[in-house]
Structures are given as structure tokens and as C-alpha cells.
Design a protein around this motif. Sequence first.
Motif: not given
Length: 236
Positions: A174-193
Motif C-alpha cells: 500500500x505504501x509502495x503504491x504511493x511512494x513509487x508513483x511518479x507524481x507523489x508529493x507531500x500532498x499525499x501525506x493524509x492518505x499515507x497517514x
Amino acid sequence: MVRTINEAAHEARRNAILGAAQRAIETRGYEQMAIADLVGELHISSGAFYHYFDSKPALLEALVERIGNQIEQLVLPIVHDPTAGALTKLQRFFTALDHWKHAHRHFVLASLRVWYGDENVVVRHKLYIARLKRFTPWLEEMIRQGIEEGVLTTPYPDQAARMVISLFEDLGYATAEILCAQDHSPDDLPRLARIIEACADGLERLLGAPAGSIPQAERSDLLEWLVPPTQSREDV
């Protein structure tokens, strides 16, 4: 005696190659890491390298296995601490794993994309099975202690231990899906949290542990994973 010396030299050379590979992955990334560069850095022949590792994926597999051994040395004193209660052990256990990942963030991020790629599915499955064999007895020991102390209520300590590993395996995906995305950014923080919070909640429910007893990473620490290694949080 000669055999012992040769075995020590063999292990030292193997560890030297693994150390150089880890440094290369952290600084350049797995895809950019070239065996020729490792050979040049260590002043060894290609034949000497292939004596230890028959391919670049085999090198990565061995490196991950060595990391597992390092983590084992980190958590075993926690598991077998005769003075600590079960909840304290579990809290320290999960915190130690989180601190290790944070301390080796550059390596984890650099190898994440290739590690979760389709080409590594077989290796990833083998190491998952290895983690089950290694970690399940330790978790079961702590869970059974918690049941005896009345702080955990699961009626299935053996299966619960396996399911903890499975839960963390899914957390990795689940976390790799976010962190491996080309456009991941600090805006993804709520989703990761939210993913981390859901994992902690699932662990507590699985073990029958008190709400809030499983430690979670601070949002400031999670933000580190969303900021490129070459960029500081002040730049965000």
C-alpha cells in the motif's frame, strides 16, 4: 585453521561487495547500479564478483537477507527481555522496525520501485516466506505472554502472529503504491497517514490489544518519505 581463515576471508569479501552495493543503491539507485562500478570500487575482478553472486538480482536478494539478519539482532533483545511486559515488548518491537526503516530511508526509497516490480515477484515471495519463519515465533512468544498477562485477548496466538506479518506485507504494498508513483508529493501525506493508522488499528483488533497501544509514526516522520532525498522539508 587454514579453512577458518579462508572462510573468514570469504565472508569479509562477500560483505564488502554487499556494502558497496548498498552504498550504490542509496546514492544512485538500483537501476543505475552497475556491477562494473562495484568491481572497480573494490578492485576485484568480474570473476571474483560472480563467484559470490551470479546476477544483479541475486545481489539484491542477498542484501535484503543481510538486512533481515541485522533487524533480527535489533529485535531479539526486545523479544527476550525478561523484565518487560508484552505490550511494552510489542511497542518497542514495532518502534524499532520503524526507526530502522527511517534510518535507512535512502536505501529503502532507492530500492522500492525495483523491489515491488513484477520482475522480483518470485524473490519477494521467497523472502516473505522467510520472514514468516523468522518473525512468527517471536511474535507468538510476545502474544502468548500478553494473553497470560491479560492485556491481549486473541484466542489464536499462532495464527495471529502469522497474520501480523501478512498485515505488514500488505502495508508495504500500500505504501509502495504511493511512494513509487511518479507524481507523489507531500500532498499525499493524509492518505499515507490513513494507511498507517488503519494498520495500527488492524493490529490492535487482531491481537485484542487496548486502543492506541500500537505506536504510530508521527506525521512529520511520514512526511520525510514523501520528500525527495535531495530535498529538505524546509523546501516543501
